[in-house]
Each structure stands twice: as structure tokens, then as C-alpha cells.
Design a protein around this motif. Structure first.
Motif, PDB file in Angstrom:
ATOM      1  N   ASN A 561      -4.081  -5.914  -3.051  1.00  0.00           N
ATOM      2  CA  ASN A 561      -3.734  -6.343  -1.686  1.00  0.00           C
ATOM      3  C   ASN A 561      -4.831  -5.882  -0.730  1.00  0.00           C
ATOM      4  O   ASN A 561      -4.910  -4.694  -0.409  1.00  0.00           O
ATOM      5  N   ARG A 562      -5.645  -6.846  -0.286  1.00  0.00           N
ATOM      6  CA  ARG A 562      -6.841  -6.469   0.470  1.00  0.00           C
ATOM      7  C   ARG A 562      -6.768  -6.948   1.919  1.00  0.00           C
ATOM      8  O   ARG A 562      -6.493  -8.122   2.181  1.00  0.00           O
ATOM      9  N   ALA A 563      -7.043  -5.996   2.844  1.00  0.00           N
ATOM     10  CA  ALA A 563      -7.123  -6.326   4.280  1.00  0.00           C
ATOM     11  C   ALA A 563      -8.597  -6.307   4.683  1.00  0.00           C
ATOM     12  O   ALA A 563      -9.292  -5.299   4.484  1.00  0.00           O
ATOM     13  N   PRO A 746      -1.447  -2.801   1.648  1.00  0.00           N
ATOM     14  CA  PRO A 746      -2.896  -2.830   1.345  1.00  0.00           C
ATOM     15  C   PRO A 746      -3.353  -1.624   0.522  1.00  0.00           C
ATOM     16  O   PRO A 746      -3.016  -0.487   0.837  1.00  0.00           O
ATOM     17  N   VAL A 749      -9.000  -1.736   2.159  1.00  0.00           N
ATOM     18  CA  VAL A 749      -9.216  -2.133   3.560  1.00  0.00           C
ATOM     19  C   VAL A 749     -10.712  -2.105   3.847  1.00  0.00           C
ATOM     20  O   VAL A 749     -11.386  -1.092   3.609  1.00  0.00           O
TER      21      VAL A 749
END
Length: 829
Positions: A561-563, A746, A749
């Protein structure tokens, strides 16, 4: 200033100064003092076998030891005045190191001539005194071979320093314009060297300095020091203006200290005029020969007021202008004829050029003309002394002079007024000789040119423009006519300053500030970049490091889960680019990142929503934040939404007229009107004027908008007014909340920005670590563009490196997508 001929070998202006008791020691144990000349006198022995050496008590470099304390070891590095044969140099070096702690720098005669008589005296010295080489006769055209000799000599000095330095412990203090590139060679050899530089000459305004072909090299070399000292604020201001206009460096004043940020290092600026050596001067005042000479002069000038001038015979000291003012005084005030005498002591010329001969002949002929016109039997209005005087004789003239005239047209410091004030204070024996009542306060008068370095520190002096002969003549008359009570008050004020701000005070203060300036560098990581005189040291916080492409790609591949939060101008698009439209490469990269289902990508900019809509309409999954986060566009099929509720924009009717006023009066400035904000840009205005106007505008806007719900901020060449609460930190918070709503916690990040407005994003992202918004094992990459102080932990050099890194992430996403597609097709099969 327009005399033809060669600029002479004029020596440093008044580098002799006198006196002080030792102050408490600053805590360093050893100081290496580097100057063009060692504070030594050398004499050939009578049998012609070797040399005898002794301290030169008149040398400033020796006198400043008074400020360092008894426990501080001082090592001197410099040249000797006398030429030492190569066969004797080793023995002399050994003797000087063991006996005097001096390290002599031996230069071949031809190299010394090119360095000293050539570059220093033909180029730097005249230019720093505001003399442009407008013709071959006036200093001559720039000669690169002389510059190369200057650089070579500075390198030799650096070698000598490295022979004796203990880099972790010693402080190095370099003196004057002969050694302006030495800081670069020392910083190159040891990145953490503790290095101070003091300039004893004027520093010219940027209009004059920028004519020097090697202007950038000299500025950058000085900036490799930790502390740079100047005699006056004017000289420091000119230096800072040159750094601003030529290198784009802005300075800041914090808690009384002026500093320049230079590649992560803070270069401090020190403004303090040098003082005299009180002890030496007072010991000369006590000599019996001084007392005897004072008695002779008392009898010689009985019943007459003595005006005194003491100057080197050179083109910048304004001797002939002073004589013309004396002539004017006698013409316009006939009552002074027979009652006032100008004694002009002209120190023998050390130069050998035609300009000195011209000054000598003009001075002599003017003095002769005045004496023929106004003199009579037993009275000469001008007494010109052009032969060498013993120091005690000069002191005797100070003691009997009613007023001292220092009217140089340009002078670095000039300590003659200081010597005069201490001499006029006198002592009990001299009071007796002059039949003065010891209980009556002493008096003195000074007429000082406003172009002399000591002028700002002498607030009781009559300041004059030496070119204005009428005003100098009136100043002479005023000094003679002034009431004794007024003269006493002025003298007392000057004596209090000069006696407390002596050479020891100056040295102690400089080294204290040098110690303070070096403290910060110890805890930072340092490394050097650049070649030749372009070398500089990058100094960064130990936790601030370059972002490794391999490291971030590796983290990117193993996370789910990448921001990703990206600034645009200065991050993806270079600030210097005229066409700001995103490139095809940038659009392709953004689309690859957005199409990865594991990513949520926000692009945040200060630009308006229409521009961003046009540029990025093809990036359907990219979330856009316009006007620093006031507007947000999450779904390209929907309308832009506002992140901060703003009741009205009535404040614009107040702010815009104010901005228009400053735009009209500041050539090159513009107003950018956004829906949520008004921005005043001054990137293309004159740097000094634009910055000055920006400060005024900021103050003006804060005043008129004090009751409005807005914030007024200054940034890089901008002043901006926007609703309170609008900043890029809001966008970072929105990104994290968006992912939380999607059920994505996330674990990766990435946040990239380049200017002050992006620091709000970094603060939010780094503050979220170990909080509920991020996975406990989240890898956070807050990255700024360029090596500079920032709340980010990482940096990349420029937009090229940023785009290359993003390309690496996009490629990784494409590979993952292809692998996933391949695996799913196998399963289907």
C-alpha cells in the motif's frame, strides 16, 4: 584618481596599531595566524654569516596576541621582508620555528613579484579602493599570468599551514586580500578546518567588484571560511550584495549575528574595526625624548593653533585636497592668517610608480603656493614634513595638535585618529610640560573623511566629503571655533571607545566568534565537491542523506500500500525551465505509477486548477491539488472541491491595490491572481531592491490585513496572501485519510518537494510515523531537491535525479503488472 602611470607598490594601509592588556583567554589552545608578512625584522650579521631576527613590535599580527591569553600558543606563517638565499632557507626555517614559532614562506623572486607587485598591487588593491582599470595606464588590463601567480602563492601558503596544523584542534586565522583564495585550498585538504578570514582593506560595491574577471572564484574562496571579518558594515554590506547578485545567496540576521547559508554550512560575518595597542603607545608617551620634543614643539607653535595631517604619500590619501581646503580656509577666514598652521606629515613613498611622483610634486607645489600667498616672516601656514620621523616625534605632534585631519578619499581602516586621541589624553609629565591643569578634562578635535573605515566608530568627529573642498574648509573653521566644553565632551566620548576597543579586544572578539561559528560543523557530515577554485564542502545533518535509487526501488517492490505525494515546479519540472508544460516522459511515468492498484498518487502545486486540469487531464487516476491544497480533484469526472471552507474573499479588495502599488514601483515584478490567493513575484526585479520591497510589502500587508482570516507569507522571490489553514500539509493529511477510507494502511510513503511550502508536507509525513495512519513497518521517504537544511531525511540533487528515480519506480510497477498478468494467464490456461 586619473593620474597616468603604474599603480605603485603601496603597502597595506595603516596596518600598524598599538596596544592592550591581555583579556581572558578564549578556550582554544593553538591559533595559526597566516599573513603576507611575518611579524619579524631580519638583519644580516656583521660577519655576513647568517641572520639576526627580532619581533616587529609595530606589526598588527604580533599585537593581536594580547587578546588571546597567555596559555594560547600562536604560530605565524608568512613571508620575510628580506630575501633569503636558497642555501640558507632550511637553517632559517629551523631557527624561526624554534625561537619565534614562525614558519617562513619562501617564494622565488619572480613569483613573488607577479603575486605581490602584480596581482595584489596592480589589480586587487586599486580595485578595492574603487579605481577601475579604464586604460592601460590606470593599473593595466587584467593579466591572467598574474592571477595564476596569485593562486600558486596561495597554494604554497596552504602547504605551509598543512605542515604544522593539527586539523581537529587548531584555529586558523587568515589576514587580508593577499590570501583570499587560501581558504579554498585549506578547506580542500581538510573539510572541517576551523577557519577565519579578516579583510583589512575596503570591499567595494558590487558595481565595482563585478568588473573583476575572477570575481566568482574569490567570492567562493572566501565562503570556504567559517567567519569573515570586515572593519565596517559598509564593507560587509558590499560583500553580501556581491554574494546575492553573483551567487544568488541571501543572508540572514539571527540574534545579532549575520550569516550566509552555503551548501549546508553557515558562514558568519563579523563587523568590528581593529584597535590600537594601548600599552605600546603609552610607553612611547612616557619616553623622555617624547617629552623633550613636545617642549620644542610647544615653543615653536606658541600662540598658534596646529592642524595636523599624517598620511602615506599615495593617491588615495587626499593630501592635495586637504591643502586646497587649507588654502580656502585662509582665503575665506582672514582672521586665521598668522594664527593657524597645518602640519602635514607625509610618510615617505614606498611606491615607485609615476602616480606617486605626481602626488609628491602636486603636494609640494600646492604647499609652496599657499606659503608664498599667506606666509610672512616667522609664519608658514603649511609645514610639509616629507622625511622619515621617529614614532616618538609623530606622537609629539599629536600631543600639541588642536585638531587632526584624516581626509583620505578611500581608506580601509586608518588608525591615525585613534593614536591622536590617546596622545591627547597624555600623562602627568606631558601635562606639566604643556602647563596644563590635570583636573581640567582633556580636549581634541577630529575632521574625518566619510570614506575611511574608522569614521563610523568616531561619532564625535566632524565627518566630511574630502572631495568637497568648501565643506572641509568649513569643518576646519568649525573645529577651531568650537567651545572648549564641546571639544572636551567629544574627546571623552572618543577616548572611552578607543581605550576599551583596542587590538586585544578586537582579536579576542574575533576568535570568540570563530569558535562559535565552528561549533555547528563538528556534528555534521561533510564532504567536498567541485574542482579547482569551485571546490566547496557540503555539510549536512547526520540523519540527512542522499536517497539511493536501489534502496527505494527495493522497498517499493516489497510493499503493498503505497502513498506517493509529488510537488511539480522545481521537483518534476526544473525551476529554470521557461516552458513549464509537463514532458511526455513525465506523463508516462505518472500514468505508470497511477495504474498500479497498490499506489495512491497525489500531485500538489501552487498553480491554479485550470492549468493543472489542462496539463494532467490524461492522467485519469492522478489526484491533483491546486493552489497549495485549497482545491482538490480526486475524480476527473467530478468537479474540483475546496479543502478549506472560506466564507468570502473580500480581503482581496484590500490586498490587491497594495500589491499593485509595489508592482508599479518595482520594475520586473508581477501579480499572480489565483482563486484562493494573491501572489507577488519579484524573481526578475533587481535582487536587492526586490528583496527590500518584499519586506516592505510583507509588513504593509500584515498591517492592513491584521483583522482578516488570511496568512501573509514570503517565499522564494514571492510574497503570498492566502486563507488561513491552507498549506500543503493539508494535502498530505488528505492523502493518508483517503487511503484509510479505502482500507489501505500505507507501508510505503514517498513525499518529494523543493521549497519552503513543501516543508509542511514533510512535517505531516514524518509526524505520522508510528501513528495510526501508517503501518507499523512503513518505510517513509521524505525527499527534498538539493542539499539544504530541511525537515526531509533524504535529498536528490536535481529534477533530473528525481525523474530518474520515479522512472525506476514506474518500471518496477510495469514489471510487477506484467508478472501478475503472466501468472493469471497461466492460471486461466
Amino acid at each position: 584618481m586619473t593620474v597616468a602611470g603604474i599603480i605603485s607598490d603601496l603597502d597595506e594601509e595603516n596596518s600598524n596599531s598599538f596596544g592592550s592588556e591581555a583579556l581572558s583567554s578564549v578556550c582554544q589552545e593553538r591559533v595559526i595566524i597566516v599573513g603576507n608578512q611575518l611579524p619579524l625584522r631580519a638583519h644580516r650579521r656583521a660577519d655576513d654569516r647568517g641572520w639576526n631576527f627580532s619581533w616587529d613590535e609595530d606589526s598588527l599580527l604580533l599585537q593581536l596576541k594580547d587578546g588571546l591569553g597567555e596559555d594560547v600558543e600562536v604560530i605565524y606563517i608568512g613571508c620575510l621582508r628580506e630575501e633569503i638565499e636558497p642555501g640558507e632557507q632550511d637553517d632559517v626555517s629551523q631557527t624561526l620555528l624554534e625561537t619565534f614559532k614562525c614558519v617562513p614562506t619562501f617564494l622565488p623572486p619572480d613569483l613573488f613579484s607577479k603575486f605581490y607587485h602584480g596581482f595584489c598591487k596592480q589589480h586587487l588593491w586599486p580595485l578595492f579602493h574603487y579605481m577601475l582599470p579604464l586604460s592601460p595606464d590606470l593599473g593595466g588590463r587584467f593579466d591572467r599570468s598574474l592571477w595564476q601567480a596569485y593562486v600558486s602563492v596561495n597554494k604554497i601558503f596552504a602547504d605551509k599551514v598543512m605542515e604544522v596544523i593539527s586539523p581537529d584542534d587548531d584555529f586558523v586565522w587568515v589576514h587580508d586580500y593577499h590570501l583570499m583564495v587560501l581558504p579554498t585550498f585549506l578547506r580542500k585538504r581538510f573539510n572541517r578546518v576551523k577557519l577565519g578570514f579578516f579583510l583589512h582593506s575596503p570591499f567595494p560595491s558590487s558595481e565595482i567588484y563585478r568588473t573583476l574577471p575572477v570575481r566568482d572564484e574569490l567570492l567562493r574562496a572566501l565562503l570556504n571560511s567559517d567567519l569573515i571579518g570586515f572593519h565596517t558594515f559598509d564593507y560587509a554590506r558590499h560583500f553580501l550584495s556581491c554574494c546575492s547578485r553573483m551567487l544568488g545567496l541571501a543572508y540572514q540576521s539571527k540574534r545579532g549575528y549575520i550569516g550566509l547559508e552555503y551548501y549546508g554550512r553557515t558562514v558568519s560575518i563579523k563587523i568590528l574595526p581593529v584597535g590600537i595597542h594601548m600599552g605600546q603607545l603609552q610607553s612611547v608617551l612616557n619616553l623622555p625624548e617624547t617629552e623633550a620634543r613636545v617642549a620644542e614643539l610647544r615653543d615653536q607653535f606658541m600662540g598658534r593653533a596646529v592642524l595636523l595631517g599624517v598620511d602615506d604619500m599615495d593617491i588615495f590619501k587626499g593630501i592635495s585636497l586637504k591643502l586646497l581646503a587649507m588654502e580656502q580656509l585662509l582665503e575665506q577666514h582672514p582672521e586665521w592668517r598668522g594664527k593657524v598652521v597645518l602640519v602635514q606629515i607625509a610618510n615617505p613613498a614606498r611606491g615607485r610608480g609615476r602616480d606617486v611622483q605626481e602626488v609628491q610634486s602636486e603636494t609640494a607645489s600646492t604647499a609652496r603656493r599657499i606659503n608664498e600667498t599667506f606666509g610672512r616672516l616667522g609664519y608658514q601656514p603649511v609645514i610639509l614634513i616629507d622625511h622619515p620621523l621617529q614614532f616618538y616625534e609623530r606622537i609629539a605632534y599629536y600631543v600639541i595638535a588642536e585638531c587632526c585631519l584624516v581626509t583620505a578619499v578611500r581608506d580601509g581602516m586608518n588608525l591615525i585618529p585613534y593614536e591622536y586621541i590617546i596622545s591627547r589624553q597624555g600623562n602627568a609629565k606631558l601635562d606639566e610640560t604643556l602647563q596644563l591643569d590635570p583636573s581640567v578634562p582633556k580636549k581634541s578635535m577630529l575632521v574625518v573623511s566619510e570614506f575611511v573605515g574608522c569614521s563610523p566608530s568616531l561619532s564625535g568627529a566632524i565627518r566630511v566629503n574630502p572631495w568637497n573642498i568648501d565643506s572641509v574648509a568649513e569643518a576646519m573653521d568649525m573645529a577651531l571655533e568650537m567651545r572648549n566644553s564641546e571639544k572636551q565632551l567629544r574627546h571623552e566620548k572618543h577616548y572611552r571607545y578607543v581605550s576599551t576597543h583596542d587590538v586585544g579586544y578586537w582579536a579576542h572578539s574575533f576568535l570568540q566568534d570563530l569558535e562559535r561559528a565552528c561549533k555547528d560543523l563538528v556534528r555534521r557530515r561533510c564532504w567536498g565537491i567541485g574542482f579547482g577554485l569551485g571546490f566547496r564542502v557540503i555539510a549536512l545533518d547526520p540523519n540527512f542523506r542522499k536517497l539511493s535509487a536501489e534502496h527505494i526501488v527495493s522497498a517499493y517492490k516489497r510493499t503493498k500500500n503505497r502513498a506517493i505525494l509529488l510537488d511539480y515546479d522545481g521537483t518534476i519540472m526544473p525551476q529554470t525551465s521557461i516552458n513549464k508544460t509537463p514532458t511526455t516522459e513525465a506523463i508516462t511515468i505518472l500514468n505508470s505509477l497511477c495504474n498500479d492498484p497498490r499506489n495512491v498518487v497525489f500531485l500538489v502545486s501552487g498553480r491554479d486548477k485550470e492549468t493543472l486540469s489542462n496539463w494532467f487531464s490524461s492522467c485519469e487516476k492522478l489526484v491533483l491539488a491546486a493552489e497549495h491544497g485549497y482545491f482538490l480533484w480526486q475524480n476527473h469526472d467530478a468537479e474540483w472541491e475546496t479543502c478549506v471552507p472560506v466564507a468570502d474573499f473580500d480581503w482581496k479588495q484590500i490586498a490587491e491595490p497594495v500589491m499593485k502599488l509595489y508592482t508599479e514601483t518595482t520594475d520586473g515584478s508581477t501579480i499572480e491572481a489565483k482563486e484562493s490567493a494573491l501572489v507577488w513575484h519579484y524573481q526578475y526585479a533587481d535582487p536587492d531592491f526586490g528583496s527590500c520591497q518584499a519586506k516592505e510589502l510583507l509588513d504593509h500587508l500584515e498591517s492592513v490585513l491584521s483583522n482578516e482570516p488570511v496568512s501573509v507569507k514570503s517565499g522564494q522571490h514571492i510574497v503570498e496572501v492566502k486563507p488561513q489553514g491552507v498549506n500543503k500539509g493539508l494535502v498530505a493529511e488528505r492523502l493518508l485519510s483517503t487511503m484509510r477510507q479505502k482500507g489501505m494502511l500505507p507501508d510505503f510513503v514517498l513525499c518529494i518537494g523543493d521549497d519552503r511550502s513543501d516543508e509542511d508536507m514533510f512535517e505531516v509525513i514524518t509526524g505520522a510515523v508510528a501513528g495510526p495512519s501508517l503501518s507499523p513497518v512503513a518505510e517513509v521517504f521524505a525527499c527534498t531537491v538539493g542539499q539544504k537544511p530541511s525537515k526531509a531525511k533524504y535529498y536528490l540533487e536535481d529534477t533530473v535525479e528525481i525523474v530518474r528515480m520515479l522512472h525506476g519506480l514506474a518500471t518496477a510497477s510495469d514489471q510487477i503488472a506484467r508478472t501478475t498478468a503472466s501468472q493469471s494467464s497461466h492460471k486461466t490456461t
